[in-house]
Design a protein around this motif. Structure first.
Motif, PDB file in Angstrom:
ATOM      1  N   GLN A 145       6.916 -12.347  -6.438  1.00  8.99           N
ATOM      2  CA  GLN A 145       6.464 -11.570  -7.575  1.00  8.99           C
ATOM      3  C   GLN A 145       6.311 -12.517  -8.619  1.00  8.99           C
ATOM      4  OE1 GLN A 145       8.309  -7.839  -8.366  1.00  8.99           O
ATOM      5  NE2 GLN A 145       9.927  -8.516  -7.236  1.00  8.99           N
ATOM      6  N   SER A 162       6.920 -11.792 -11.819  1.00  5.46           N
ATOM      7  CA  SER A 162       7.595 -10.905 -12.682  1.00  5.46           C
ATOM      8  C   SER A 162       8.575 -11.989 -13.704  1.00  5.46           C
ATOM      9  CB  SER A 162       8.712  -9.979 -11.893  1.00  5.46           C
ATOM     10  OG  SER A 162       9.113 -10.623 -11.103  1.00  5.46           O
ATOM     11  N   GLY A 210      15.985 -20.485  -6.871  1.00  4.08           N
ATOM     12  CA  GLY A 210      16.274 -19.645  -5.797  1.00  4.08           C
ATOM     13  C   GLY A 210      14.942 -19.551  -5.015  1.00  4.08           C
ATOM     14  N   ASN A 211      13.938 -19.085  -5.940  1.00  4.83           N
ATOM     15  CA  ASN A 211      12.485 -18.575  -5.214  1.00  4.83           C
ATOM     16  C   ASN A 211      12.267 -20.003  -4.476  1.00  4.83           C
ATOM     17  OD1 ASN A 211      11.884 -16.988  -8.079  1.00  4.83           O
ATOM     18  ND2 ASN A 211      12.176 -16.014  -6.133  1.00  4.83           N
ATOM     19  N   LYS A 232      17.419  -1.754  -9.505  1.00  9.95           N
ATOM     20  CA  LYS A 232      16.483  -2.143 -10.524  1.00  9.95           C
ATOM     21  C   LYS A 232      16.578  -0.724 -11.205  1.00  9.95           C
ATOM     22  CE  LYS A 232      14.192  -6.234  -8.988  1.00  9.95           C
ATOM     23  NZ  LYS A 232      13.144  -6.900  -8.658  1.00  9.95           N
ATOM     24  N   VAL A 271      11.753 -15.087   4.359  1.00  9.90           N
ATOM     25  CA  VAL A 271      12.372 -14.411   2.976  1.00  9.90           C
ATOM     26  C   VAL A 271      13.825 -14.870   2.779  1.00  9.90           C
ATOM     27  CG1 VAL A 271      10.872 -12.704   2.709  1.00  9.90           C
ATOM     28  CG2 VAL A 271      12.619 -12.547   4.273  1.00  9.90           C
ATOM     29  N   GLY A 272      14.137 -14.840   1.525  1.00  9.47           N
ATOM     30  CA  GLY A 272      15.582 -14.842   1.331  1.00  9.47           C
ATOM     31  C   GLY A 272      16.397 -13.562   1.700  1.00  9.47           C
ATOM     32  N   ASP A 291      17.941 -11.339   0.274  1.00 13.58           N
ATOM     33  CA  ASP A 291      17.875 -10.123  -0.513  1.00 13.58           C
ATOM     34  C   ASP A 291      16.719  -9.403   0.169  1.00 13.58           C
ATOM     35  OD1 ASP A 291      16.008 -12.208  -1.325  1.00 13.58           O
ATOM     36  OD2 ASP A 291      15.768 -10.779  -3.137  1.00 13.58           O
ATOM     37  N   GLN A 292      15.768  -9.776   1.044  1.00 13.59           N
ATOM     38  CA  GLN A 292      14.560  -9.107   1.365  1.00 13.59           C
ATOM     39  C   GLN A 292      14.808  -8.540   2.609  1.00 13.59           C
ATOM     40  OE1 GLN A 292      12.285  -7.908  -0.551  1.00 13.59           O
ATOM     41  NE2 GLN A 292      13.025  -8.940  -2.129  1.00 13.59           N
ATOM     42  N   VAL A 331      20.678 -18.169  -3.031  1.00 14.95           N
ATOM     43  CA  VAL A 331      21.186 -19.064  -4.129  1.00 14.95           C
ATOM     44  C   VAL A 331      21.931 -18.193  -5.041  1.00 14.95           C
ATOM     45  CG1 VAL A 331      20.331 -20.471  -5.782  1.00 14.95           C
ATOM     46  CG2 VAL A 331      19.499 -20.825  -3.538  1.00 14.95           C
ATOM     47  N   LYS A 336      22.886 -12.812  -7.443  1.00 15.32           N
ATOM     48  CA  LYS A 336      21.892 -13.797  -7.003  1.00 15.32           C
ATOM     49  C   LYS A 336      21.062 -14.362  -8.217  1.00 15.32           C
ATOM     50  CE  LYS A 336      17.757 -11.840  -6.291  1.00 15.32           C
ATOM     51  NZ  LYS A 336      16.531 -11.682  -5.742  1.00 15.32           N
ATOM     52  N   MET A 337      20.816 -15.674  -8.080  1.00 15.86           N
ATOM     53  CA  MET A 337      20.117 -16.279  -9.014  1.00 15.86           C
ATOM     54  C   MET A 337      18.479 -15.407  -8.867  1.00 15.86           C
ATOM     55  SD  MET A 337      18.772 -20.062  -9.689  1.00 15.86           S
ATOM     56  CE  MET A 337      20.241 -20.895  -9.850  1.00 15.86           C
ATOM     57  N   SER A 338      18.326 -15.030 -10.307  1.00 12.93           N
ATOM     58  CA  SER A 338      17.106 -14.089 -10.481  1.00 12.93           C
ATOM     59  C   SER A 338      16.172 -14.641 -11.682  1.00 12.93           C
ATOM     60  CB  SER A 338      17.635 -12.741 -10.626  1.00 12.93           C
ATOM     61  OG  SER A 338      16.576 -11.640 -10.806  1.00 12.93           O
ATOM     62  N   LYS A 339      14.984 -14.447 -11.412  1.00  9.56           N
ATOM     63  CA  LYS A 339      13.963 -14.687 -12.450  1.00  9.56           C
ATOM     64  C   LYS A 339      14.303 -13.564 -13.567  1.00  9.56           C
ATOM     65  CE  LYS A 339      10.173 -14.292  -9.439  1.00  9.56           C
ATOM     66  NZ  LYS A 339      10.343 -13.130  -8.553  1.00  9.56           N
ATOM     67  N   SER A 340      14.493 -12.613 -13.187  1.00 11.99           N
ATOM     68  CA  SER A 340      14.706 -11.535 -14.408  1.00 11.99           C
ATOM     69  C   SER A 340      16.100 -11.343 -15.097  1.00 11.99           C
ATOM     70  CB  SER A 340      14.068 -10.053 -13.996  1.00 11.99           C
ATOM     71  OG  SER A 340      14.643  -9.766 -12.825  1.00 11.99           O
TER      72      SER A 340
HETATM   73  N1  AQP Z   1      18.309 -16.460  -5.398  1.00 18.84           N
HETATM   74  C1  AQP Z   1      17.654 -16.499  -4.341  1.00 18.84           C
HETATM   75  N2  AQP Z   1      18.063 -17.207  -3.343  1.00 18.84           N
HETATM   76  C2  AQP Z   1      17.146 -17.349  -2.177  1.00 18.84           C
HETATM   77  N3  AQP Z   1      16.040 -16.738  -2.045  1.00 18.84           N
HETATM   78  C3  AQP Z   1      15.401 -16.007  -3.195  1.00 18.84           C
HETATM   79  N4  AQP Z   1      14.349 -15.341  -3.516  1.00 18.84           N
HETATM   80  C4  AQP Z   1      14.641 -14.478  -4.717  1.00 18.84           C
HETATM   81  N5  AQP Z   1      15.735 -15.038  -5.266  1.00 18.84           N
HETATM   82  C5  AQP Z   1      16.493 -15.978  -4.209  1.00 18.84           C
HETATM   83  C6  AQP Z   1      13.335 -15.128  -2.551  1.00 18.84           C
HETATM   84  O1  AQP Z   1      12.388 -15.389  -3.182  1.00 18.84           O
HETATM   85  C7  AQP Z   1      11.004 -14.688  -2.443  1.00 18.84           C
HETATM   86  C8  AQP Z   1      10.428 -14.052  -3.670  1.00 18.84           C
HETATM   87  O2  AQP Z   1      11.146 -13.108  -4.430  1.00 18.84           O
HETATM   88  P1  AQP Z   1      10.442 -11.981  -5.195  1.00 18.84           P
HETATM   89  O3  AQP Z   1       9.847 -12.668  -6.163  1.00 18.84           O
HETATM   90  O4  AQP Z   1       9.566 -11.219  -4.221  1.00 18.84           O
HETATM   91  O5  AQP Z   1      11.531 -11.018  -5.853  1.00 18.84           O
HETATM   92  P2  AQP Z   1      13.226 -11.038  -5.792  1.00 18.84           P
HETATM   93  O6  AQP Z   1      13.516 -11.148  -4.174  1.00 18.84           O
HETATM   94  O7  AQP Z   1      13.435  -9.716  -6.244  1.00 18.84           O
HETATM   95  O8  AQP Z   1      13.448 -12.477  -6.769  1.00 18.84           O
HETATM   96  P3  AQP Z   1      13.868 -12.400  -8.224  1.00 18.84           P
HETATM   97  O9  AQP Z   1      13.890 -13.865  -8.508  1.00 18.84           O
HETATM   98  O10 AQP Z   1      15.446 -11.741  -8.129  1.00 18.84           O
HETATM   99  O11 AQP Z   1      12.969 -11.803  -8.814  1.00 18.84           O
HETATM  100  P4  AQP Z   1      13.459 -10.470  -9.983  1.00 18.84           P
HETATM  101  O12 AQP Z   1      13.993 -10.878 -10.868  1.00 18.84           O
HETATM  102  O13 AQP Z   1      11.866  -9.986 -10.292  1.00 18.84           O
HETATM  103  O14 AQP Z   1      13.834  -9.356  -8.853  1.00 18.84           O
HETATM  104  C9  AQP Z   1      11.736 -13.699  -1.444  1.00 18.84           C
HETATM  105  O15 AQP Z   1      11.458 -14.320  -0.312  1.00 18.84           O
HETATM  106  C10 AQP Z   1      13.140 -13.793  -1.861  1.00 18.84           C
HETATM  107  O16 AQP Z   1      13.788 -13.464  -1.073  1.00 18.84           O
END
Ligand code: AQP
Length: 334
Positions: A9, A11, A17-18, A112, A145-146, A148-149, A186, A195-199
């Protein structure tokens, strides 16, 4: 040939992490006897509010990150989701296959949407049906995927199985998740349970792929840890999530096992480990940051690459979408 699909995403700015959980593995899966299709899932991003100008920039930045991490648009199909209308069309078809109860069970929706889930967008609830559409519109057999998915991928399998069962066909494959390596989850640098997250509101919680060497080193120096020395086995870090996370990040960046990292740092504290990790992270990420900046300097070229990728993706997706419509009894002109 196996067909691999995955997406990210736009986002927010992409994180370490990504990179470790997704991008680095996307690049590694190219040319290994599989067809690779990678997507910037902008339709997913808008399930929560996105400022239009910022979103546009982030889609291009994500494309730059894919390429800087080694995804080659000649070897893989690289595109953004909203340019291939089959995703949205297939998602509607799957909205009629998936059950409401399946969606309410998704932990990502609960996280979310927060307490006031009545106020979440309908798209946020239906998110996994669009994700199933992303994957199954290409009849993809595997999805890296990571961790979380994982739950969303199980739902993709449920949708494929229910479709095949309801219509008495073997149209959709039961897709395998590829959740592999030491960096499938991550964690935040500030809190080892998240989780390390972009948001994440805290920028100190993550390393962004656009961070410069000083920022990376500073974030690692300030990462939350404990005062114990490192043990020789990763199992002994079971109750020290922050320490385990840093060791796993080191291992993933160095393409080593956590065990071999610990063999080198056993008995040492974070005063020694953190500078070594910072040096490794800077050495691994700087070339990516630099290449991203080069790509970003030419937005028209990024748009051209994404447009070309979309045309190639569309050519794969349309016949599968058409066949799906035929199976469901929808009339189309031939
Ligand atoms: N912390 C992480 N460790 C390992 N893998 C990760 N992914 C995300 N965070 C980690 C993997 O990156 C891919 C894309 O993720 P995404 O953009 O669809 O959204 P997400 O999983 O919801 O990641 P974010 O960074 O936490 O985004 P926001 O903050 O917008 O929700 C996936 O394969 C995911 O597993």
């Amino acid at each position: 040939t196996p067909r691999i699909f995955s997406g990210i995403q736009p986002s927010g700015g992409l994180t370490l992490g990504n990179y470790l959980g997704a991008l680095k593995r996307f690049a590694a899966l190219q040319g290994a006897g599989a067809e690779t299709i990678y997507c910037i899932v902008d339709l997913h991003a808008i399930t929560v509010w996105q400022q239009p100008e910022i979103l546009r920039a982030r889609i291009r930045e994500a494309a730059a990150a894919f390429m800087a991490a080694g995804v080659d648009p000649a070897q893989s199909i690289l595109f953004n989701q909203s340019q291939v209308s089959a995703h949205a069309e297939m998602a509607w078809l799957f909205n009629t296959v998936a059950r409401v109860g399946w969606m309410y069970r998704m932990t990502q929706f609960k996280d979310k949407a927060g307490k006031n889930s009545e106020n979440a967008s309908l798209g946020l609830l239906a998110y996994p049906a669009l994700m199933a559409a992303d994957i199954l519109t290409y009849q993809a057999t595997a999805v890296p995927v990571g961790e979380d998915q994982k739950q969303h991928l199980e739902l993709t399998r449920d949708i494929a199985a229910k479709f095949n069962h309801d219509y008495g066909v073997t149209h959709f494959p039961i897709t395998e998740p590829l959740i592999e390596g030491v960096a499938t989850r991550v964690m935040s640098l500030r809190d080892g349970s998240r989780k390390m997250s972009k948001s994440d509101p805290s920028d100190a919680s993550r390393i962004n792929l656009t961070d410069d060497a000083d920022a990376i080193a500073q974030k690692i120096r300030k990462a939350r840890t404990d005062a114990e020395p490192l043990p020789d086995r990763i199992e002994d870090l079971k109750d020290r999530p922050e320490a385990r996370n840093l060791v796993n990040i080191y291992a993933a960046l160095a393409d080593e096992t956590p065990g071999s990292v610990l063999a080198r740092f056993e008995g040492q504290g974070f005063g020694a480990f953190k500078p070594a990790l910072a040096e490794l992270a800077v050495a691994s990420l700087s070339p990516i940051t630099r290449k991203m900046a080069e790509y970003m300097a030419d937005p028209a070229e990024i748009d051209r690459i994404l447009g070309e990728g979309a045309a190639r993706a569309d050519a794969v997706a349309q016949p599968i979408l058409n066949r799906t419509k035929d199976v469901m009894g929808l009339l189309r002109s031939k």
